[in-house]
Design an enzyme around this catalytic site. Sequence first.
Site, PDB file in Angstrom:
ATOM      1  N   HIS A  57      45.365  40.108  43.081  1.00  0.00           N
ATOM      2  CA  HIS A  57      46.770  40.078  43.507  1.00  0.00           C
ATOM      3  C   HIS A  57      46.985  39.552  44.918  1.00  0.00           C
ATOM      4  O   HIS A  57      48.129  39.362  45.329  1.00  0.00           O
ATOM      5  CB  HIS A  57      47.377  41.485  43.380  1.00  0.00           C
ATOM      6  CG  HIS A  57      47.402  41.972  41.966  1.00  0.00           C
ATOM      7  ND1 HIS A  57      46.472  42.842  41.449  1.00  0.00           N
ATOM      8  CD2 HIS A  57      48.242  41.672  40.956  1.00  0.00           C
ATOM      9  CE1 HIS A  57      46.740  43.078  40.176  1.00  0.00           C
ATOM     10  NE2 HIS A  57      47.804  42.373  39.845  1.00  0.00           N
ATOM     11  N   CYS A  80      46.401  46.911  40.685  1.00  0.00           N
ATOM     12  CA  CYS A  80      45.374  47.060  39.646  1.00  0.00           C
ATOM     13  C   CYS A  80      45.249  48.512  39.211  1.00  0.00           C
ATOM     14  O   CYS A  80      44.682  48.807  38.178  1.00  0.00           O
ATOM     15  CB  CYS A  80      43.994  46.636  40.143  1.00  0.00           C
ATOM     16  SG  CYS A  80      43.834  44.909  40.566  1.00  0.00           S
ATOM     17  N   CYS A 115      43.054  42.167  47.612  1.00  0.00           N
ATOM     18  CA  CYS A 115      42.696  42.268  46.199  1.00  0.00           C
ATOM     19  C   CYS A 115      42.396  40.869  45.679  1.00  0.00           C
ATOM     20  O   CYS A 115      43.204  39.954  45.859  1.00  0.00           O
ATOM     21  CB  CYS A 115      43.855  42.875  45.414  1.00  0.00           C
ATOM     22  SG  CYS A 115      43.612  42.711  43.631  1.00  0.00           S
ATOM     23  N   HIS A 160      50.462  37.418  27.430  1.00  0.00           N
ATOM     24  CA  HIS A 160      50.456  38.527  26.461  1.00  0.00           C
ATOM     25  C   HIS A 160      50.598  37.985  25.046  1.00  0.00           C
ATOM     26  O   HIS A 160      49.935  38.443  24.115  1.00  0.00           O
ATOM     27  CB  HIS A 160      51.598  39.508  26.746  1.00  0.00           C
ATOM     28  CG  HIS A 160      51.631  40.005  28.151  1.00  0.00           C
ATOM     29  ND1 HIS A 160      52.705  39.790  28.985  1.00  0.00           N
ATOM     30  CD2 HIS A 160      50.711  40.667  28.887  1.00  0.00           C
ATOM     31  CE1 HIS A 160      52.451  40.332  30.169  1.00  0.00           C
ATOM     32  NE2 HIS A 160      51.242  40.863  30.137  1.00  0.00           N
ATOM     33  N   LYS A 185      52.475  38.079  35.955  1.00  0.00           N
ATOM     34  CA  LYS A 185      53.811  38.452  36.394  1.00  0.00           C
ATOM     35  C   LYS A 185      53.848  38.643  37.898  1.00  0.00           C
ATOM     36  O   LYS A 185      54.849  38.385  38.540  1.00  0.00           O
ATOM     37  CB  LYS A 185      54.300  39.691  35.653  1.00  0.00           C
ATOM     38  CG  LYS A 185      53.314  40.805  35.597  1.00  0.00           C
ATOM     39  CD  LYS A 185      53.570  41.667  34.370  1.00  0.00           C
ATOM     40  CE  LYS A 185      52.317  42.492  34.067  1.00  0.00           C
ATOM     41  NZ  LYS A 185      52.254  42.934  32.714  1.00  0.00           N
ATOM     42  N   CYS A 228      43.428  49.027  45.048  1.00  0.00           N
ATOM     43  CA  CYS A 228      44.572  48.119  44.870  1.00  0.00           C
ATOM     44  C   CYS A 228      45.621  48.826  44.037  1.00  0.00           C
ATOM     45  O   CYS A 228      45.370  49.172  42.885  1.00  0.00           O
ATOM     46  CB  CYS A 228      44.176  46.817  44.173  1.00  0.00           C
ATOM     47  SG  CYS A 228      45.641  45.856  43.686  1.00  0.00           S
ATOM     48  N   LYS A 244      45.910  31.634  37.186  1.00  0.00           N
ATOM     49  CA  LYS A 244      46.180  32.493  36.046  1.00  0.00           C
ATOM     50  C   LYS A 244      47.669  32.830  36.019  1.00  0.00           C
ATOM     51  O   LYS A 244      48.251  33.175  37.035  1.00  0.00           O
ATOM     52  CB  LYS A 244      45.387  33.777  36.172  1.00  0.00           C
ATOM     53  CG  LYS A 244      45.634  34.700  35.003  1.00  0.00           C
ATOM     54  CD  LYS A 244      45.046  36.081  35.224  1.00  0.00           C
ATOM     55  CE  LYS A 244      45.464  36.997  34.085  1.00  0.00           C
ATOM     56  NZ  LYS A 244      45.656  38.373  34.486  1.00  0.00           N
ATOM     57  N   HIS A 269      54.998  37.877  28.974  1.00  0.00           N
ATOM     58  CA  HIS A 269      54.910  36.439  29.231  1.00  0.00           C
ATOM     59  C   HIS A 269      53.901  35.812  28.272  1.00  0.00           C
ATOM     60  O   HIS A 269      53.319  36.485  27.415  1.00  0.00           O
ATOM     61  CB  HIS A 269      54.620  36.140  30.697  1.00  0.00           C
ATOM     62  CG  HIS A 269      53.304  36.659  31.209  1.00  0.00           C
ATOM     63  ND1 HIS A 269      52.097  36.150  30.802  1.00  0.00           N
ATOM     64  CD2 HIS A 269      53.018  37.634  32.103  1.00  0.00           C
ATOM     65  CE1 HIS A 269      51.117  36.788  31.423  1.00  0.00           C
ATOM     66  NE2 HIS A 269      51.660  37.700  32.213  1.00  0.00           N
TER      67      HIS A 269
HETATM   68  N1  MSP Z   1      47.371  47.689  30.565  1.00  0.00           N
HETATM   69  C1  MSP Z   1      46.184  46.959  30.802  1.00  0.00           C
HETATM   70  C2  MSP Z   1      45.298  46.928  29.570  1.00  0.00           C
HETATM   71  C3  MSP Z   1      44.926  48.261  29.013  1.00  0.00           C
HETATM   72  S1  MSP Z   1      44.017  48.114  27.552  1.00  0.00           S
HETATM   73  C4  MSP Z   1      43.478  49.648  27.222  1.00  0.00           C
HETATM   74  C5  MSP Z   1      46.533  45.529  31.189  1.00  0.00           C
HETATM   75  N2  MSP Z   1      47.763  45.113  30.859  1.00  0.00           N
HETATM   76  S2  MSP Z   1      48.357  43.659  31.155  1.00  0.00           S
HETATM   77  O1  MSP Z   1      49.764  43.723  30.843  1.00  0.00           O
HETATM   78  O2  MSP Z   1      48.020  43.209  32.454  1.00  0.00           O
HETATM   79  O3  MSP Z   1      47.728  42.733  30.077  1.00  0.00           O
HETATM   80  C6  MSP Z   1      46.475  42.139  30.288  1.00  0.00           C
HETATM   81  C7  MSP Z   1      46.116  41.338  29.072  1.00  0.00           C
HETATM   82  O4  MSP Z   1      47.171  40.413  28.749  1.00  0.00           O
HETATM   83  C8  MSP Z   1      44.914  40.448  29.275  1.00  0.00           C
HETATM   84  O5  MSP Z   1      43.693  41.132  29.108  1.00  0.00           O
HETATM   85  C9  MSP Z   1      45.151  39.423  28.206  1.00  0.00           C
HETATM   86  O6  MSP Z   1      44.877  39.971  26.962  1.00  0.00           O
HETATM   87  C10 MSP Z   1      46.636  39.183  28.347  1.00  0.00           C
HETATM   88  N3  MSP Z   1      46.922  38.207  29.388  1.00  0.00           N
HETATM   89  C11 MSP Z   1      47.744  38.385  30.467  1.00  0.00           C
HETATM   90  N4  MSP Z   1      47.812  37.227  31.165  1.00  0.00           N
HETATM   91  C12 MSP Z   1      47.048  36.289  30.588  1.00  0.00           C
HETATM   92  C13 MSP Z   1      46.739  34.949  30.883  1.00  0.00           C
HETATM   93  N5  MSP Z   1      47.269  34.292  31.876  1.00  0.00           N
HETATM   94  N6  MSP Z   1      45.835  34.340  30.084  1.00  0.00           N
HETATM   95  C14 MSP Z   1      45.253  34.977  29.042  1.00  0.00           C
HETATM   96  N7  MSP Z   1      45.533  36.237  28.745  1.00  0.00           N
HETATM   97  C15 MSP Z   1      46.465  36.914  29.462  1.00  0.00           C
HETATM   98  O7  MSP Z   1      45.688  44.865  31.742  1.00  0.00           O
END
Ligand code: MSP
Length: 494
Positions: free
Chosen positions: A148, A130, A145, A22, A300, A127, A297, A19
């Site tokens: 979540h 998480c 959590c 990312h 997903k 959680c 925030k 999304h």
């Molecule tokens: N898999 C772990 C990270 C492991 S790193 C060794 C994870 N994955 S995640 O799919 O949840 O991605 C999290 C990251 O995606 C956040 O830290 C950020 O970089 C990005 N973001 C996800 N949602 C976001 C927002 N709504 N706003 C900004 N960044 C976002 O955590």
Amino acid sequence: MPKTFYVTTPIYYVNAAPHLGHAYTTIAADVMARHHRQRGEAVFFLTGTDEHGEPVADAAHALGIEPQALADRNAERFRALAPRLGASNDFFIRTTDPQHMAVVQEVLSRVRENGFVYKGVYEGWYCPRCADFKAESEIDEGRLCPIHHIDLVREEEENWFFALSRLQGRLEALYGERPEFVAPRTRYNESLSFIRGGLRDVPLTRRRLTWGVPVPWDSEHVFYVWFDALLNYYSALSFARPGEDLTERFWPADCHLIAKEILRFHTVYWPALLMAADIALPGKVFVHGYLLMEGEKMSKSLGNVIDPFDVIERYGADALRFYLLRDVSFGQDGSVSTAAFEARYESELANDYGNLASRVLAMVARYREGVLPRGPDGPALDPLLAEDFDGLGERVAELIDRVELTVALDEIWQRVRRLNRYVEEQAPWVLVKDPARAGDLDRVLGSLVAGLRVVTVLLQPYLPASTERLLQALDAPVVVPIEPLFPRVEASST
Ligand code: MSP
């Protein structure tokens, strides 16, 4: 040997599709990577997917498929997202890559040999989304959590532990010696006070799970997904280029970009793990804020997501890149909306920059048949403008070194606006009517081309596709008008 620069994004979970959140981090990392390449540095830019652990296993089971099948499907979508964003990553790592798994086993075995691993019992509130135990202080009312908003479960487990508490002194020393290790400052303070609050040992393995990297010294366990995941930053260098190990060249990483929900893993566990494994520490962890929609925030699990593929389809990747880094101050939380996106597109990309480019090229074509008198380095900047452009490149570089991506973009944009004012002030359409002022017209058009070239080169990391088109037009022996860089798009109905 050129200077090297190694930048990473978090590796994204494959339990759902990509999304805008990312896309945001990947775009920011790409801006840094492209900027450093412009500086002549050897750059390595890494992104990828985090595929093990309970959330992925649960999501797969809910769909009635194997975790590997879900991982394969979604990893492909993340891999495909990068080029569509215009991201120039040098590699895409998957934690199910066997080479990565081998490095995880090797490094964590070394951590054990170094005396940082022991067997114990862990009990706490956990959680499943998480994949993390929660400290009492973080638990929401009703034992939910905080991220979540789902029930936490009481878990008790015999585990191998990582002796994090023994690294407390070394972590405090790191923060004392390297205040730039975590940025922005608020995040540095947050992490440091967490460390000073006293570190507890953390589970290094999970017993009941099978979807993970097997623990070489205990076949009933897999490694806790976070240790597996963090090591991607290190492992990737050893197998990204077949037959070549890039570790010597690029390790330690210069900058890990993350959002704040994974702060502790990156600013406490990660340096501690590297210390325990005798591996050099990265230069910096930069923590950006959240993209918010309707105040929450985007995530997903909450379902309030904007699909970056849709936006790119309509407006192109450059417009999305620009909007996210311009409208939300990088490092802080910020709301995003379709209306704000459309407003920026129209007033800044289409008008300020796109129109400026079209007007300048059209005037050179019309008034000078596409050819300007040039010095050896091309046309020069009017002293009137030069003053406002003085030191701009250095300033932008210095800001990007501090990961101030929004401030750097604003510095450039002020010059885009300055060029627009210059057009109005000099009114080339008046000069062209007076043959006695032909020299003035040459100077004005030459300055506009030169100024436009400066801002375009500086914008290249942010707007790679459109700046490339414009640079080609500006550098052509005969300048001809071009199609609008940012054409008008029917506004969305929402
Ligand atoms: N898999 C772990 C990270 C492991 S790193 C060794 C994870 N994955 S995640 O799919 O949840 O991605 C999290 C990251 O995606 C956040 O830290 C950020 O970089 C990005 N973001 C996800 N949602 C976001 C927002 N709504 N706003 C900004 N960044 C976002 O955590």
